[in-house]
Design a protein around this motif. Sequence first.
Motif, PDB file in Angstrom:
ATOM      1  N   TYR A 167      54.720  53.077   0.540  1.00  0.00           N
ATOM      2  CA  TYR A 167      54.465  54.507   0.622  1.00  0.00           C
ATOM      3  C   TYR A 167      55.088  55.244  -0.557  1.00  0.00           C
ATOM      4  O   TYR A 167      56.012  54.761  -1.194  1.00  0.00           O
ATOM      5  CB  TYR A 167      55.085  55.101   1.895  1.00  0.00           C
ATOM      6  CG  TYR A 167      54.441  54.640   3.174  1.00  0.00           C
ATOM      7  CD1 TYR A 167      53.308  55.274   3.681  1.00  0.00           C
ATOM      8  CD2 TYR A 167      54.971  53.578   3.892  1.00  0.00           C
ATOM      9  CE1 TYR A 167      52.724  54.856   4.866  1.00  0.00           C
ATOM     10  CE2 TYR A 167      54.393  53.157   5.079  1.00  0.00           C
ATOM     11  CZ  TYR A 167      53.264  53.800   5.560  1.00  0.00           C
ATOM     12  OH  TYR A 167      52.689  53.394   6.727  1.00  0.00           O
ATOM     13  N   LEU A 168      54.585  56.454  -0.770  1.00  0.00           N
ATOM     14  CA  LEU A 168      55.150  57.416  -1.711  1.00  0.00           C
ATOM     15  C   LEU A 168      55.531  58.641  -0.895  1.00  0.00           C
ATOM     16  O   LEU A 168      54.736  59.123  -0.078  1.00  0.00           O
ATOM     17  CB  LEU A 168      54.111  57.797  -2.763  1.00  0.00           C
ATOM     18  CG  LEU A 168      54.423  59.003  -3.640  1.00  0.00           C
ATOM     19  CD1 LEU A 168      55.683  58.770  -4.456  1.00  0.00           C
ATOM     20  CD2 LEU A 168      53.239  59.316  -4.531  1.00  0.00           C
ATOM     21  N   LEU A 169      56.744  59.143  -1.092  1.00  0.00           N
ATOM     22  CA  LEU A 169      57.248  60.307  -0.360  1.00  0.00           C
ATOM     23  C   LEU A 169      57.694  61.365  -1.352  1.00  0.00           C
ATOM     24  O   LEU A 169      58.364  61.051  -2.333  1.00  0.00           O
ATOM     25  CB  LEU A 169      58.431  59.888   0.522  1.00  0.00           C
ATOM     26  CG  LEU A 169      59.082  60.965   1.377  1.00  0.00           C
ATOM     27  CD1 LEU A 169      58.154  61.401   2.509  1.00  0.00           C
ATOM     28  CD2 LEU A 169      60.395  60.463   1.945  1.00  0.00           C
ATOM     29  N   PHE A 170      57.301  62.623  -1.112  1.00  0.00           N
ATOM     30  CA  PHE A 170      57.747  63.725  -1.958  1.00  0.00           C
ATOM     31  C   PHE A 170      57.792  65.013  -1.147  1.00  0.00           C
ATOM     32  O   PHE A 170      57.136  65.145  -0.117  1.00  0.00           O
ATOM     33  CB  PHE A 170      56.866  63.889  -3.206  1.00  0.00           C
ATOM     34  CG  PHE A 170      55.400  64.052  -2.906  1.00  0.00           C
ATOM     35  CD1 PHE A 170      54.837  65.307  -2.759  1.00  0.00           C
ATOM     36  CD2 PHE A 170      54.584  62.933  -2.779  1.00  0.00           C
ATOM     37  CE1 PHE A 170      53.482  65.462  -2.497  1.00  0.00           C
ATOM     38  CE2 PHE A 170      53.228  63.074  -2.517  1.00  0.00           C
ATOM     39  CZ  PHE A 170      52.676  64.339  -2.373  1.00  0.00           C
ATOM     40  N   LYS A 171      58.592  65.946  -1.624  1.00  0.00           N
ATOM     41  CA  LYS A 171      58.786  67.222  -0.930  1.00  0.00           C
ATOM     42  C   LYS A 171      57.637  68.161  -1.277  1.00  0.00           C
ATOM     43  O   LYS A 171      57.286  68.311  -2.442  1.00  0.00           O
ATOM     44  CB  LYS A 171      60.121  67.840  -1.336  1.00  0.00           C
ATOM     45  CG  LYS A 171      60.463  69.095  -0.585  1.00  0.00           C
ATOM     46  CD  LYS A 171      61.850  69.569  -0.945  1.00  0.00           C
ATOM     47  CE  LYS A 171      62.235  70.780  -0.102  1.00  0.00           C
ATOM     48  NZ  LYS A 171      63.621  71.161  -0.348  1.00  0.00           N
ATOM     49  N   THR A 172      57.052  68.808  -0.259  1.00  0.00           N
ATOM     50  CA  THR A 172      55.963  69.746  -0.490  1.00  0.00           C
ATOM     51  C   THR A 172      56.355  71.185  -0.177  1.00  0.00           C
ATOM     52  O   THR A 172      55.765  72.105  -0.712  1.00  0.00           O
ATOM     53  CB  THR A 172      54.723  69.361   0.339  1.00  0.00           C
ATOM     54  OG1 THR A 172      55.121  68.941   1.631  1.00  0.00           O
ATOM     55  CG2 THR A 172      53.952  68.267  -0.306  1.00  0.00           C
ATOM     56  N   ALA A 173      57.337  71.378   0.693  1.00  0.00           N
ATOM     57  CA  ALA A 173      57.823  72.710   1.074  1.00  0.00           C
ATOM     58  C   ALA A 173      59.169  72.517   1.773  1.00  0.00           C
ATOM     59  O   ALA A 173      59.545  71.381   2.076  1.00  0.00           O
ATOM     60  CB  ALA A 173      56.827  73.393   2.002  1.00  0.00           C
ATOM     61  N   PRO A 174      59.901  73.597   2.032  1.00  0.00           N
ATOM     62  CA  PRO A 174      61.155  73.424   2.776  1.00  0.00           C
ATOM     63  C   PRO A 174      60.910  72.701   4.106  1.00  0.00           C
ATOM     64  O   PRO A 174      60.000  73.073   4.853  1.00  0.00           O
ATOM     65  CB  PRO A 174      61.634  74.855   3.006  1.00  0.00           C
ATOM     66  CG  PRO A 174      61.009  75.640   1.893  1.00  0.00           C
ATOM     67  CD  PRO A 174      59.669  74.988   1.651  1.00  0.00           C
ATOM     68  N   ASN A 175      61.668  71.638   4.352  1.00  0.00           N
ATOM     69  CA  ASN A 175      61.563  70.813   5.559  1.00  0.00           C
ATOM     70  C   ASN A 175      60.178  70.208   5.757  1.00  0.00           C
ATOM     71  O   ASN A 175      59.759  69.925   6.875  1.00  0.00           O
ATOM     72  CB  ASN A 175      61.986  71.593   6.813  1.00  0.00           C
ATOM     73  CG  ASN A 175      62.246  70.666   7.989  1.00  0.00           C
ATOM     74  OD1 ASN A 175      62.745  69.555   7.818  1.00  0.00           O
ATOM     75  ND2 ASN A 175      61.899  71.100   9.178  1.00  0.00           N
ATOM     76  N   CYS A 176      59.419  70.001   4.683  1.00  0.00           N
ATOM     77  CA  CYS A 176      58.076  69.423   4.771  1.00  0.00           C
ATOM     78  C   CYS A 176      57.908  68.409   3.645  1.00  0.00           C
ATOM     79  O   CYS A 176      58.061  68.736   2.464  1.00  0.00           O
ATOM     80  CB  CYS A 176      57.034  70.525   4.659  1.00  0.00           C
ATOM     81  SG  CYS A 176      55.362  69.922   4.919  1.00  0.00           S
ATOM     82  N   TYR A 177      57.577  67.189   4.024  1.00  0.00           N
ATOM     83  CA  TYR A 177      57.450  66.088   3.072  1.00  0.00           C
ATOM     84  C   TYR A 177      56.105  65.415   3.274  1.00  0.00           C
ATOM     85  O   TYR A 177      55.614  65.312   4.394  1.00  0.00           O
ATOM     86  CB  TYR A 177      58.584  65.084   3.275  1.00  0.00           C
ATOM     87  CG  TYR A 177      59.922  65.738   3.064  1.00  0.00           C
ATOM     88  CD1 TYR A 177      60.537  65.725   1.818  1.00  0.00           C
ATOM     89  CD2 TYR A 177      60.550  66.416   4.090  1.00  0.00           C
ATOM     90  CE1 TYR A 177      61.751  66.364   1.614  1.00  0.00           C
ATOM     91  CE2 TYR A 177      61.762  67.055   3.908  1.00  0.00           C
ATOM     92  CZ  TYR A 177      62.350  67.031   2.665  1.00  0.00           C
ATOM     93  OH  TYR A 177      63.536  67.672   2.456  1.00  0.00           O
ATOM     94  N   THR A 178      55.505  64.963   2.190  1.00  0.00           N
ATOM     95  CA  THR A 178      54.225  64.262   2.252  1.00  0.00           C
ATOM     96  C   THR A 178      54.475  62.779   2.032  1.00  0.00           C
ATOM     97  O   THR A 178      55.157  62.390   1.097  1.00  0.00           O
ATOM     98  CB  THR A 178      53.257  64.790   1.183  1.00  0.00           C
ATOM     99  OG1 THR A 178      53.031  66.175   1.419  1.00  0.00           O
ATOM    100  CG2 THR A 178      51.928  64.051   1.231  1.00  0.00           C
ATOM    101  N   GLN A 179      53.889  61.972   2.920  1.00  0.00           N
ATOM    102  CA  GLN A 179      53.967  60.518   2.830  1.00  0.00           C
ATOM    103  C   GLN A 179      52.565  60.004   2.545  1.00  0.00           C
ATOM    104  O   GLN A 179      51.648  60.237   3.329  1.00  0.00           O
ATOM    105  CB  GLN A 179      54.477  59.953   4.153  1.00  0.00           C
ATOM    106  CG  GLN A 179      54.461  58.444   4.225  1.00  0.00           C
ATOM    107  CD  GLN A 179      54.945  57.952   5.576  1.00  0.00           C
ATOM    108  OE1 GLN A 179      56.104  57.668   5.726  1.00  0.00           O
ATOM    109  NE2 GLN A 179      54.058  57.876   6.555  1.00  0.00           N
ATOM    110  N   LYS A 180      52.389  59.340   1.390  1.00  0.00           N
ATOM    111  CA  LYS A 180      51.082  58.787   1.020  1.00  0.00           C
ATOM    112  C   LYS A 180      51.129  57.267   1.119  1.00  0.00           C
ATOM    113  O   LYS A 180      52.045  56.639   0.599  1.00  0.00           O
ATOM    114  CB  LYS A 180      50.729  59.191  -0.407  1.00  0.00           C
ATOM    115  CG  LYS A 180      50.440  60.670  -0.564  1.00  0.00           C
ATOM    116  CD  LYS A 180      50.183  61.041  -1.997  1.00  0.00           C
ATOM    117  CE  LYS A 180      48.785  60.661  -2.391  1.00  0.00           C
ATOM    118  NZ  LYS A 180      48.450  61.130  -3.762  1.00  0.00           N
ATOM    119  N   LEU A 181      50.139  56.706   1.768  1.00  0.00           N
ATOM    120  CA  LEU A 181      50.016  55.258   1.890  1.00  0.00           C
ATOM    121  C   LEU A 181      49.501  54.687   0.580  1.00  0.00           C
ATOM    122  O   LEU A 181      48.474  55.125   0.059  1.00  0.00           O
ATOM    123  CB  LEU A 181      49.054  54.914   3.033  1.00  0.00           C
ATOM    124  CG  LEU A 181      48.787  53.444   3.286  1.00  0.00           C
ATOM    125  CD1 LEU A 181      50.061  52.753   3.785  1.00  0.00           C
ATOM    126  CD2 LEU A 181      47.671  53.281   4.304  1.00  0.00           C
TER     127      LEU A 181
END
Length: 81
Positions: A29-43
């Motif tokens: 996976y790839l994980l990155f921050k998108t907003a405060p307390n919100c993270y995107t996890q991409k397979l």
Amino acid sequence: MEQKYTFEMMWEDLDNGYQIYYTYVKNRYLLFKTAPNCYTQKLLSDHPKNPQPKMTMLTLKRVKEMFEFMEDIEYKIIDEN
């Protein structure tokens, strides 16, 4: 002496704009921050016999729950160019 990578270190890296690559339950996976307390996890991996969502939104609480089971953690800075 090698320092152990902690959740707090990962949280700070995410907050500073790094992308985190990791393996979780045999998927990459790839994980990155998108907003405060919100993270995107991409397979990133593809296992047709065990399909997973291609993209998931996670809270910091969920990321923290998963952290101890993450393997092969790598991080890269996001290049805005």
